[in-house]
Design a protein around this motif. Structure first.
Motif, short mmCIF file in Angstrom:
data_model
loop_
_atom_site.label_atom_id
_atom_site.label_comp_id
_atom_site.label_asym_id
_atom_site.label_seq_id
_atom_site.Cartn_x
_atom_site.Cartn_y
_atom_site.Cartn_z
N VAL A 173 19.95 9.96 -46.94
CA VAL A 173 19.57 9.70 -45.56
C VAL A 173 18.12 9.23 -45.52
N MET A 174 17.91 8.09 -44.85
CA MET A 174 16.57 7.52 -44.77
C MET A 174 16.20 7.37 -43.29
N ASN A 175 15.17 8.07 -42.87
CA ASN A 175 14.74 8.01 -41.47
C ASN A 175 15.89 8.15 -40.48
N GLY A 176 16.82 9.02 -40.77
CA GLY A 176 17.91 9.26 -39.83
C GLY A 176 19.08 8.30 -39.97
N ASN A 177 19.06 7.46 -41.00
CA ASN A 177 20.18 6.56 -41.26
C ASN A 177 20.84 6.94 -42.58
N SER B 297 45.50 9.79 -68.33
CA SER B 297 45.46 9.17 -69.66
C SER B 297 44.23 9.56 -70.47
N GLY B 298 43.55 10.63 -70.03
CA GLY B 298 42.32 11.00 -70.71
C GLY B 298 41.15 10.41 -69.96
N CYS B 299 40.83 11.05 -68.84
CA CYS B 299 39.77 10.50 -67.96
C CYS B 299 38.59 11.47 -67.96
N PRO B 300 37.42 11.00 -68.33
CA PRO B 300 36.27 11.92 -68.40
C PRO B 300 35.82 12.36 -67.00
N PRO B 301 35.15 13.50 -66.91
CA PRO B 301 34.51 13.88 -65.65
C PRO B 301 33.53 12.78 -65.25
N HIS B 302 33.48 12.46 -64.00
CA HIS B 302 32.58 11.38 -63.58
C HIS B 302 32.16 11.56 -62.13
N ALA B 303 31.10 10.88 -61.78
CA ALA B 303 30.54 10.99 -60.44
C ALA B 303 29.83 9.68 -60.13
N GLY B 304 29.66 9.40 -58.85
CA GLY B 304 29.03 8.14 -58.51
C GLY B 304 28.53 8.10 -57.09
N ILE B 305 28.14 6.93 -56.69
CA ILE B 305 27.52 6.76 -55.39
C ILE B 305 27.58 5.29 -55.00
N ALA B 306 27.46 5.02 -53.71
CA ALA B 306 27.33 3.65 -53.23
C ALA B 306 26.22 3.61 -52.19
N LEU B 307 25.34 2.62 -52.31
CA LEU B 307 24.28 2.44 -51.31
C LEU B 307 24.57 1.17 -50.51
N GLY B 308 24.44 1.26 -49.21
CA GLY B 308 24.63 0.09 -48.35
C GLY B 308 23.38 -0.79 -48.41
N ILE B 309 23.52 -1.93 -49.07
CA ILE B 309 22.35 -2.77 -49.31
C ILE B 309 21.82 -3.39 -48.02
N ASP B 310 22.72 -3.86 -47.15
CA ASP B 310 22.25 -4.49 -45.91
C ASP B 310 21.41 -3.50 -45.10
N ARG B 311 21.92 -2.29 -44.94
CA ARG B 311 21.19 -1.29 -44.15
C ARG B 311 19.88 -0.89 -44.83
N LEU B 312 19.94 -0.73 -46.15
CA LEU B 312 18.74 -0.35 -46.90
C LEU B 312 17.64 -1.41 -46.71
N VAL B 313 17.99 -2.67 -46.87
CA VAL B 313 17.01 -3.74 -46.69
C VAL B 313 16.48 -3.73 -45.26
N SER B 314 17.40 -3.54 -44.33
CA SER B 314 17.01 -3.55 -42.92
C SER B 314 16.01 -2.43 -42.61
N ILE B 315 16.20 -1.25 -43.17
CA ILE B 315 15.28 -0.14 -42.91
C ILE B 315 13.96 -0.36 -43.65
N VAL B 316 14.05 -0.74 -44.91
CA VAL B 316 12.83 -0.91 -45.70
C VAL B 316 11.94 -2.00 -45.12
N PHE B 317 12.56 -3.09 -44.65
CA PHE B 317 11.76 -4.19 -44.11
C PHE B 317 11.68 -4.14 -42.59
N ASN B 318 12.20 -3.02 -42.03
CA ASN B 318 11.97 -2.72 -40.63
C ASN B 318 12.44 -3.82 -39.68
N THR B 319 13.67 -4.28 -39.84
CA THR B 319 14.20 -5.30 -38.93
C THR B 319 14.99 -4.64 -37.81
N ASP B 320 15.19 -5.38 -36.73
CA ASP B 320 15.91 -4.83 -35.57
C ASP B 320 17.37 -4.56 -35.89
N SER B 321 17.95 -5.41 -36.72
CA SER B 321 19.40 -5.35 -36.93
C SER B 321 19.69 -5.72 -38.36
#
Lengths: 566, 566
Positions: A463-467, A505-529
C-alpha cells in the motif's frame, strides 16, 4: 530517477545534436538540428523543440523567410552555434546562452489545422487530448512521464535479471477462462463456438513455471479485465509479475523492498517496510489500504457502553480530529449520513455526543481521544463500524486538508498489510479474499472445516499513500489442499485440471506478487489519473477517442468467427 | 551468449546454494539445497536436479530412507559438502567432484503418476510434451532456451535504452481494425455490436508516437494474427518493434546491425551486412529470402535460346550443381514436375538437356555453368521461371546435403534484401508488398501514375540462413502521399482518419523495423520449431493442449457480449 547512462541520442540519424544539448561548449560548431516549430518571433527568431529541449535559431541573412511556416511544422536546420548577445541570454532555458545561426532551413513536414495549441496555460480538455494523442504527447510532461516510465521498468529489469538471476518469461494472453476472478474478455475463433479468453493475469502460467523448474520468474505482463465500470481502470493494463520457488512470505516481501529501493532510491524509506495486520488496519483506519501519511487513528470505545446495551458483535470506534475544524457543515453531515446508511451503522457527530450520551460519557471519551480533539463515533457490527468510520476518516482528512489543518508526512508512505482472512462471506457462501490459489496460514489450517472465516491467508498487499499498488501470496503447492479450497469455494476443479496436474507432478513451494505498473507510475510521478501515464489510454468506458474503437465489424468477419450480434 | 552478471540465485530463498554451483571449494560447508529427485541408487545416492545443475546427495547413516520417494518429487536437503572418494569422481558433472552428505531430508512435494519420464533418450511426442508443459519445461534444453531468450531480450534492451536513448513505450493491443494486412482477432465488448481488434503489430501507434515527438521508440511487443493455417505460426507472437525519427534507410540498417552485433557478438559477421536487391535475389536464388549459406546460384541462359522461339517476357535460368549428385530419382522428378506445374514453367532436368536441345546447346551451357557441373533449367515468364527454380534449388540443396555434397558456410549468414517493388499485381488490382505505410523510392515517385509496378519501395528485409526474421521500411510521413497510396490500393482512408491526422499535424520523417523474436531465437538456438522457444505454445491450429483452449463459453457470457454463436 535521473538519467544514469551516457547515451547517444543522435546515433543512426541525420541530426548532429538534439534541441536540448547545445550550450556554450559548442560555440563555433556547425550543427544539424531537427524539431518542431514552437514559436516564431519578428521573422527572425525560431524556437525549435524536440523531446530534449528548446533551442533558439536565428536568421542572420535576409534570404531565409520562415514567417509562413505554421507552428508545429517539422524543420531541419543547418547552422552555426553562437553565443547570444548578453542582453538576450535566457537563464530559464538550458540552451539559453546560445543560439544557432541558420544557414539552411528545410521544411520536413507542414502542420495543418491543429485542434489545439501546445501551450500549458490553455491545456485542452482530456477528451480532446486523447482524441489527438499524437499532439498531446508533445507536451513536455507527457514526454517526461513516458521516458521515466521506460527508465523505471528498465531499472526493475536490471535488478531482477542482473542482480538476482530472474528469468523473464513471456506467457500467453490467449487462454481458457479462469474460474472466479474478474470478468475476462472472450475472443471468438474460427472453430465454431470456441473462444479464447484474454488472461486477467499470468497467475496459472507462473505457477506452472514453478512446477516446471523456472524457479525465479518475472514478467512485465499485459493483463486484461473487462471492468470498465470502475473509474480509473483500463481494459488492458501492465503488471510486474514475479514468482519464486523455495521461498516464503518474508522472502517475497524482502525481494520487493529491495526492488523498490533499487528502483526509487530517493523515494523509499529504508527497508524493512512497516507491516500491519489486516485487523490493525481495519480497527485503526477502517480500510485494508490505509493512508498512513496522516494520523486520525481510530480509538476503540466499546468499554464506554454498558454491556447490556450491546447487540451481538457490537463494537464502537471514534475517529479523533483537531477541534479547530469546527462544526461539520450540513452538506458534509448528509454525506456522513449516507455513508452510515450504506454500512448500516449508527454514527454520532461530535456536537451530538453530549446530547446523546451525557457529560460523563463525553469526559470519558475525551480522556481517550485527547482533550484538544473532536471525534465522530460509529457503533454497530464490528466490521461495518470500522469500514464506515474509514470512509468518514477520509472525508474528515479532506476537510482538514482544505483548511490546512492536516499534518501529513512529506515522504511517500509504503507499507505492507498482512494476515488477511482467507475467506469472506459472500451471497452464495464462502468467497476468496485474494484468489483461490492463496495458501492458508499454517497455524490456522485446523480451522478450515470448523471456522473457515477465522482462517488467515498467507497474503500481503503493498500500500502506497492509501493506494493498493500490489498484492501477492504464498501459493498452495499441494494438489489435495488446492482441491479442498476450490470445493469450499464451490468452484469447478475440472476447469483447472491442467493446473492441479501441475501441482501433482512435483511442484515446489512458491510465492509471488504482482505490482500494478500504471498505478505505481501514476503515484510516483503524482499524476491526476492513470491515463496520464499510458501512451494511448482508453476512457473509463473502454473507448478509444483516437480511433473510435470499439467499432462494428463486417458480416464476413462475423461469419468467419461463427457469431451473430444481438 | 554467456552469463555476464554476478547474480544471487539464492537471495530471498531458504536454499543456500543451487544444485549446480557446489564444487570442491565448498568442501566442509553446511548447505541447504532444494530440487527435484532425478535418480535414486542403492538406497544410498540421490541425484538432485534444479535449473542450474545436478548434485549427488548421499546418505551416510541408516536412519534416512528415501527409497519410496517417487522420482520428480521435490525435496529439501540439509547436509555437508564432502569430496567424493577418488573412484567415484564424475568428470562429466560440474559438481562431480563432491557430494552432499545428507543430515536432514524433507519432502516438499510428492510427484504422482507422471505421464512421461525426464529422460532425453525417450523424449515423448510433442503433443504430450505440450499437454504437460510444466514437466516438459524441466528438460535442460527447455530451461536453457528460456533463460537464453530472456538474456537475449535483456541485452537488446540494454543496447537500446542505455547506449542509444530509446524509450520503450507500451502500446495498446485492443484497437480498431487495420485495413489490409493479416486477419485480426476480434473482441466483443459490452457495447452491443462493437468490437475491438487485437493488433497485428504496433505499426500505427509507433508512427503516431513519431508524430508525438517520441523520436526513438522501441517495444518488445505482443502481436496477434489469426493465421493458424500456416505452419510454424502462433496466434500470438513477440516482435522487437523499433522506430526512429530523422533517419533514413541507412540509419535503420546500421542500427539493427549494431544491435545484432551487440546481442550476438560471436554469431554475427562484422557489419555492414551484405545488401542484395530483390531483383538480384530473385535472379540468383529464386527467392526473396535466399539461403546464401551454400552456392547453387542461378545462371541466366536466355541467350542460348533463339529470339524467335521466345514467348513475351520469356526468360531462362539454370541452377548448376555438382555432377556427383547423379541422376535425380523418380520420386524427386515428380516433386520437380509438381513445382514446375504450380509455376506454369517448363523445367528440363540435366539428363534430358541433350535430348531436348542437342550437343551445341549442351556444350554452350557447360561453358556457362562449369564443366564439372550438372544443371536444371527453367524456362518461362521471368518471375515464375525464377521462383520455380528457387524451389528446385532448395530441393537440390537438401539432396546434396543428405549425400554430404553440399558446401555450406559454417557461420550464420545474415543479409539485407532491399529495393523491393512497392506494389504487386493482385486479383483485384494493386496490392502492397509490405504494408500501405511504406514509402516509395524517391527516384521512382514519377512512375506512381504511369508504371506503378516499376516503383521500388524503401523497404528492407533481414534474412538469416534463408529465413526472413525481420522487415521494415522508411514510412510515408506526408498525408497527401499516404492518401494517394491508400487510394491506389483501393483502401478506405476513413478507417485511418486518426492516422492521417497524425501525419498532417507535423510528423517528422521516420523509419523502422520489426524483428520476429520467436523465429530469431529459434534460428540462433537451432531448434526444430518456434514452439520450442515459447514457454507455452499453441499447436499450428491455434489450440492449447494444456488447458484445452479455445473452449465454449456460457450463455451468460454470450448475453453480456451481445453475441450468439452459429
Amino acid at each position: 530517477m535521473e538519467n544514469c547512462y551516457s547515451k547517444h541520442y543522435n546515433s543512426f540519424t541525420y541530426r548532429s545534436h538534439t534541441c536540448g544539448e547545445l550550450s556554450s561548449a559548442q560555440v563555433g560548431e556547425y550543427v544539424t538540428i531537427c524539431g518542431w516549430v514552437q514559436y516564431l518571433r519578428l521573422s527572425k527568431f525560431l524556437l525549435l523543440r524536440d523531446a530534449y529541449g528548446v533551442l533558439q535559431c536565428t536568421v542572420s541573412e535576409e534570404d531565409i523567410d520562415f514567417s509562413n511556416i505554421p507552428l508545429e511544422s517539422v524543420v531541419k536546420v543547418d547552422g552555426k552555434v553562437s553565443l547570444r548577445p548578453k542582453n538576450a541570454i535566457n537563464s530559464e532555458m538550458s540552451t539559453g546562452e546560445i543560439e544557432v545561426i541558420i544557414q539552411r532551413l528545410e521544411i520536413l513536414s507542414t502542420a495543418e489545422n491543429l485542434p489545439f495549441n501546445l501551450r500549458n496555460y490553455q491545456k485542452p480538455k482530456e477528451q480532446l487530448r486523447m482524441q489527438h494523442r499524437y499532439i498531446d504527447l508533445r507536451f513536455p510532461e507527457m514526454q517526461s512521464i513516458l521516458r521515466l516510465r521506460s527508465q523505471m521498468l528498465h531499472r526493475m529489469r536490471r535488478f531482477l535479471v542482473e542482480q538476482h538471476g530472474f528469468v523473464e518469461v513471456e506467457t500467453p494472453t490467449l487462454f481458457c477462462q479462469t474460474p472466479g476472478g474478474a470478468r475476462e474478455f472472450v475472443v471468438p475463433t474460427h472453430h465454431a463456438g470456441l473462444f479464447y479468453s484474454l488472461v486477467q493475469s499470468p497467475q496459472q502460467f507462473k505457477q506452472m513455471l514453478m512446477s516446471g523448474g523456472v524457479d525465479r520468474y518475472f514478467q512485465i505482463a499485459r493483463c486484461y479485465r473487462d471492468e470498465t465500470t470502475r473509474p480509473d481502470r483500463q481494459p488492458e493494463f501492465t503488471q510486474l509479475d514475479v514468482e519464486m520457488s523455495f521461498t516464503d512470505l518474508g522472502g517475497v516481501l524482502s525481494m520487493i523492498e529491495s526492488l523498490l529501493t533499487h528502483t526509487f532510491p530517493k523515494l523509499m524509506q529504508e527497508p524493512p517496510l512497516k507491516k500491519i495486520t489486516y485487523k490493525h488496519a481495519l480497527e485503526h483506519y477502517g480500510s485494508d489500504k490505509p493512508n498512513v501519511q496522516y494520523g486520525l487513528q481510530f480509538k476503540n470505545i466499546k468499554q464506554l457502553f454498558p454491556e447490556k446495551s450491546r447487540i451481538p458483535h457490537f463494537d464502537a470506534f471514534a475517529v479523533p480530529y483537531p477541534a479547530e475544524l469546527g462544526k461539520i457543515t450540513a452538506k458534509n453531515k448528509d454525506k456522513i449520513k449516507e455513508i452510515a446508511k450504506k454500512h448500516k451503522v449508527k454514527v454520532i457527530l461530535d456536537h451530538d455526543i453530549h446530547k446523546e450520551f451525557g457529560s460523563d460519557f463525553e469526559s470519558n471519551l475525551k480522556n481517550i481521544i485527547g482533550q484538544q480533539n473532536s471525534a465522530i463515533i460509529s457503533m454497530g457490527d464490528y466490521e461495518n463500524a470500522c469500514l464506515c468510520l474509514g470512509e468518514i476518516r477520509e472525508l474528515i482528512a479532506s476537510l482538514l486538508r482544505t483548511r490546512n489543518l492536516l499534518k501529513t508526512e512529506e515522504h511517500t508512505e509504503v507499507l505492507w498489510v498482512v494476515d488477511f482472512p482467507l475467506f469472506t462471506k459472500g451471497e452464495k457462501g464462502l468467497e476468496t479474499c485474494h484468489h483461490p490459489f492463496t495458501s492458508p496460514h499454517p497455524d490456522d489450517i485446523h480451522l478450515l472445516d470448523s471456522d473457515p472465516l477465522k482462517v488467515r491467508a498467507l497474503a500481503y498487499d503493498l500500500v502506497m499513500n492509501g493506494n493498493e499498488i500490489g498484492g501477492g501470496s504464498v501459493r498452495i503447492h499441494n494438489a489435495r489442499l488446492q482441491e479442498k479450497i476450490l470445493s469450499m469455494l464451490g468452484m469447478d476443479a475440472e476447469k483447472l485440471r491442467h493446473f492441479l496436474n501441475a501441482l501433482r507432478s512435483g511442484c515446489p513451494p512458491h510465492a509471488g506478487i504482482a505490482l500494478g505498473i500504471d498505478r505505481l507510475v501514476s503515484i510516483v510521478f503524482n499524476t491526476d489519473s492513470i491515463r496520464d501515464v499510458i501512451a494511448f489510454p482508453k476512457t473509463h468506458e473502454g473507448k478509444d477517442p483516437l480511433s473510435g474503437a470499439p467499432s462494428t465489424i463486417s458480416e464476413q468477419d462475423k461469419q468467419y468467427y461463427h457469431i451473430r450480434t444481438c
